[in-house]
Design an enzyme around this catalytic site. Structure first.
Site, PDB file in Angstrom:
ATOM      1  N   THR A 135      44.126  36.663  43.518  1.00 30.24           N
ATOM      2  CA  THR A 135      43.241  37.808  43.287  1.00 30.24           C
ATOM      3  C   THR A 135      43.654  38.660  42.091  1.00 30.24           C
ATOM      4  O   THR A 135      43.102  39.743  41.886  1.00 30.24           O
ATOM      5  CB  THR A 135      43.210  38.695  44.544  1.00 30.24           C
ATOM      6  N   GLU A 136      44.601  38.182  41.297  1.00 28.02           N
ATOM      7  CA  GLU A 136      45.194  39.007  40.243  1.00 28.02           C
ATOM      8  C   GLU A 136      44.175  39.579  39.265  1.00 28.02           C
ATOM      9  O   GLU A 136      44.303  40.736  38.837  1.00 28.02           O
ATOM     10  CB  GLU A 136      46.251  38.197  39.474  1.00 28.02           C
ATOM     11  N   VAL A 137      43.168  38.791  38.879  1.00 31.30           N
ATOM     12  CA  VAL A 137      42.225  39.273  37.857  1.00 31.30           C
ATOM     13  C   VAL A 137      41.446  40.500  38.335  1.00 31.30           C
ATOM     14  O   VAL A 137      40.976  41.292  37.514  1.00 31.30           O
ATOM     15  CB  VAL A 137      41.231  38.163  37.421  1.00 31.30           C
ATOM     16  N   LEU A 139      42.723  42.972  39.744  1.00 32.57           N
ATOM     17  CA  LEU A 139      43.592  44.131  39.556  1.00 32.57           C
ATOM     18  C   LEU A 139      43.989  44.320  38.097  1.00 32.57           C
ATOM     19  O   LEU A 139      44.873  45.117  37.791  1.00 32.57           O
ATOM     20  CB  LEU A 139      44.865  43.974  40.403  1.00 32.57           C
TER      21      LEU A 139
END
Length: 259
Positions: A135-137, A139
């Site tokens: 889910t990094e993108v 954030l």
């Protein structure tokens, strides 16, 4: 052997290492990353251990970085961000290069760094209810280090789909993407993992397991160290970006961000 963050037991030549932050959904902190790395090295050196099971206490496998950790990252210097990225790289490479087989037992959600932790293990069992995702993108961050391992397990098309969207996906989808090995019902997974580990202990040479694991790693990832060193630099640089600071601020305040 135990620490407050990671539990370690050995029985029948099988070491069980358990993440032990159930109240934080086993989220990463610098202390957890360090403790887990050290416990894996302990298992590597333990002559009574032939196979390692990595699991977690509580309903989540790992939710990635915790809130306090994310807050801390905003104030890090460039050098501190580089070192922190190196520490995460060391955790994943410790598993990848460990001379013993590491089996992940995923009984809850594995998100972001937690998904990376499962991805880098040699064999992965997961319950159908477990969700996975990078889910990094969402954030303002990038899954730099884990992508170096992900790309060796799945296709470029799948990697782009799951890394660029940041969407969660089911255990069945993770199986189809080649990120995990087996999907097993919750009431059976502990026994299935134990049976699998015991089978390796009883039917395979320890030296042969080690050399075969090394052979697979060396032939499929000849440029891994080069990729990881680049990923560490990218990790540190992105943490200094305005988008990262904006994303973390929205996460902390629990406000939905519109990019």
């Amino acid at each position: 052997m135990t620490s407050s963050l990671v539990l370690y037991t050995v029985e029948n030549r099988i070491a069980t290492i358990s993440l032990n932050r159930p109240d934080k959904r086993n989220a990463f902190s610098p202390e957890l990353v360090s403790a887990l790395t050290q416990m894996l090295l302990t298992a590597s050196d333990d002559e009574e251990v032939k196979v390692i099971i990595l699991k977690a206490v509580g309903p989540a496998f790992s939710a990635g970085a915790d809130l306090a950790y994310l807050q801390q990252l905003q104030n890090n210097t460039h050098e501190e961000n580089v070192q922190d990225s190196e520490n995460l790289k060391n955790l994943f490479t410790t598993i990848y290069y460990l001379p013993k087989v590491v089996i992940a037992q995923v009984e809850g959600h594995a998100i972001a760094g937690g998904c990376g932790l499962a991805t880098v293990c040699d064999i992965v069992f997961a319950v159908p209810e477990a969700n996975f995702g990078y889910t990094e993108v969402k954030l303002g961050f990038v899954p730099a280090i884990v992508s170096c391992f992900l790309m060796r397990k799945t296709s470029e098309t799948i990697a782009k789909k799951i890394l660029l969207t940041g969407d969660l996906f089911s255990a069945e989808q993770a199986l189809a993407y080649n990120l995990i090995t087996y999907v097993t019902n919750k009431d059976e997974i502990s026994q299935k993992v134990q049976d699998f580990a015991q089978k390796l202990c009883d039917e395979a040479s320890g030296n042969s397991l080690m050399v075969t694991k090394q052979l697979i790693g060396q032939t499929t990832n000849p440029e891994l160290e080069k990729s990881l060193n680049l990923a560490v630099k990218i990790n540190a640089r992105v943490r200094e970006s305005d988008d990262f600071k904006k994303g973390i601020a929205s996460f902390i305040s629990k406000e939905k961000i519109k990019w």
